[in-house]
Scaffold this motif. Sequence first.
Motif, mmCIF file in Angstrom:
data_model
loop_
_atom_site.group_PDB
_atom_site.id
_atom_site.type_symbol
_atom_site.label_atom_id
_atom_site.label_comp_id
_atom_site.label_asym_id
_atom_site.label_seq_id
_atom_site.Cartn_x
_atom_site.Cartn_y
_atom_site.Cartn_z
ATOM 1 N N VAL A 34 0.840 -1.199 0.000
ATOM 2 C CA VAL A 34 0.000 0.000 0.000
ATOM 3 C C VAL A 34 0.878 1.253 0.000
ATOM 4 C CG1 VAL A 34 -1.673 1.339 1.344
ATOM 5 C CG2 VAL A 34 -2.003 -1.123 1.027
ATOM 6 N N LYS A 35 1.929 1.246 0.778
ATOM 7 C CA LYS A 35 2.842 2.398 0.838
ATOM 8 C C LYS A 35 3.475 2.661 -0.534
ATOM 9 C CE LYS A 35 6.871 4.174 3.256
ATOM 10 N NZ LYS A 35 7.905 3.908 4.260
ATOM 11 N N THR A 36 3.889 1.613 -1.212
ATOM 12 C CA THR A 36 4.493 1.753 -2.536
ATOM 13 C C THR A 36 3.484 2.329 -3.528
ATOM 14 O OG1 THR A 36 6.036 -0.062 -2.140
ATOM 15 C CG2 THR A 36 5.593 0.504 -4.435
ATOM 16 N N ALA A 37 2.261 1.811 -3.525
ATOM 17 C CA ALA A 37 1.224 2.306 -4.440
ATOM 18 C C ALA A 37 0.899 3.770 -4.140
ATOM 19 C CB ALA A 37 -0.025 1.444 -4.335
ATOM 20 N N ARG A 38 0.794 4.118 -2.864
ATOM 21 C CA ARG A 38 0.498 5.514 -2.491
ATOM 22 C C ARG A 38 1.600 6.456 -2.958
ATOM 23 N NH1 ARG A 38 -0.566 6.689 3.281
ATOM 24 N NH2 ARG A 38 -1.392 8.598 2.413
ATOM 25 N N MET A 39 2.858 6.058 -2.772
ATOM 26 C CA MET A 39 3.982 6.893 -3.187
ATOM 27 C C MET A 39 3.978 7.059 -4.711
ATOM 28 S SD MET A 39 6.578 8.748 -2.400
ATOM 29 C CE MET A 39 7.047 8.335 -0.736
ATOM 30 N N ALA A 40 3.734 5.976 -5.438
ATOM 31 C CA ALA A 40 3.699 6.047 -6.898
ATOM 32 C C ALA A 40 2.591 6.994 -7.357
ATOM 33 C CB ALA A 40 3.499 4.656 -7.490
ATOM 34 N N CYS A 41 1.412 6.875 -6.777
ATOM 35 C CA CYS A 41 0.289 7.733 -7.151
ATOM 36 C C CYS A 41 0.570 9.187 -6.806
ATOM 37 C CB CYS A 41 -0.996 7.268 -6.473
ATOM 38 S SG CYS A 41 -1.632 5.729 -7.162
ATOM 39 N N ARG A 42 1.168 9.414 -5.668
ATOM 40 C CA ARG A 42 1.503 10.787 -5.261
ATOM 41 C C ARG A 42 2.465 11.426 -6.257
ATOM 42 N NH1 ARG A 42 1.480 14.321 -1.112
ATOM 43 N NH2 ARG A 42 3.377 15.488 -0.689
ATOM 44 N N MET A 43 3.507 10.693 -6.621
ATOM 45 C CA MET A 43 4.490 11.223 -7.567
ATOM 46 C C MET A 43 3.853 11.466 -8.937
ATOM 47 S SD MET A 43 7.238 11.815 -6.139
ATOM 48 C CE MET A 43 8.265 11.405 -4.748
ATOM 49 N N LEU A 44 3.037 10.533 -9.394
ATOM 50 C CA LEU A 44 2.371 10.715 -10.686
ATOM 51 C C LEU A 44 1.494 11.960 -10.660
ATOM 52 C CD1 LEU A 44 1.487 7.018 -11.484
ATOM 53 C CD2 LEU A 44 2.826 8.541 -12.942
ATOM 54 N N ALA A 45 0.732 12.144 -9.593
ATOM 55 C CA ALA A 45 -0.131 13.320 -9.478
ATOM 56 C C ALA A 45 0.698 14.601 -9.478
ATOM 57 C CB ALA A 45 -0.985 13.227 -8.218
ATOM 58 N N LYS A 46 1.804 14.599 -8.755
ATOM 59 C CA LYS A 46 2.668 15.779 -8.694
ATOM 60 C C LYS A 46 3.290 16.097 -10.048
ATOM 61 C CE LYS A 46 2.519 16.820 -4.280
ATOM 62 N NZ LYS A 46 2.074 18.109 -3.787
ATOM 63 N N LEU A 47 3.470 15.065 -10.885
ATOM 64 C CA LEU A 47 4.047 15.257 -12.215
ATOM 65 C C LEU A 47 2.991 15.579 -13.276
ATOM 66 C CD1 LEU A 47 6.672 12.395 -12.095
ATOM 67 C CD2 LEU A 47 7.166 14.850 -12.254
ATOM 68 N N GLY A 48 1.726 15.669 -12.858
ATOM 69 C CA GLY A 48 0.688 16.071 -13.783
ATOM 70 C C GLY A 48 -0.074 14.936 -14.436
ATOM 71 N N TYR A 49 -0.002 13.755 -13.869
ATOM 72 C CA TYR A 49 -0.741 12.602 -14.380
ATOM 73 C C TYR A 49 -1.948 12.320 -13.495
ATOM 74 C CZ TYR A 49 3.259 11.611 -17.328
ATOM 75 O OH TYR A 49 4.246 11.694 -18.262
ATOM 76 N N MET A 50 -2.900 11.581 -14.036
ATOM 77 C CA MET A 50 -4.047 11.118 -13.271
ATOM 78 C C MET A 50 -3.804 9.645 -12.941
ATOM 79 S SD MET A 50 -7.100 11.492 -11.969
ATOM 80 C CE MET A 50 -7.797 12.954 -12.709
#
Length: 139
Positions: A34-50
């Motif tokens: 869960v931590k890995t998925a959350r970090m990946a999603c956070r970074m993607l969002a910060k980079l302008g992805y959905m």
Amino acid sequence: MENKRMFTTVYVCSPYRLEKQMDGEMKRTWEADVKTARMACRMLAKLGYMPLSPQLYFCRFLSSLDEMEQVDYRMLAQEWLMQADEMWLIGDILTEEMAKEVSLARSRGIPVRHLGLTEPGNLLEIVTSDMSGWRAIPG
């Protein structure tokens, strides 16, 4: 009238190992997933992805321990995958379910990108090292 999306959607495909008994080693493995998925999603969002992460969303209201709800989960996840522009494989483990999702993405022409991460924090380094062709948040 044309409906343009502002974001490139990325289906986040990562391990989600949940056993019926949430004690000891299996609980730590699940928490790390869960931590890995959350970090990946956070970074993607910060980079302008959905980011689209079924394990972070659908598991909030569907039980992974109920067989019928597992079927619902897979159907919903598959629908999200079909709507995604890209799939990103996160982590160093490829589960059976992840392999099925990768196969489906490839059969539908959805680009699959693999980010093998042993530490969630490495995502930013990997992502920023290959910025050619990337889109920022439209402004």
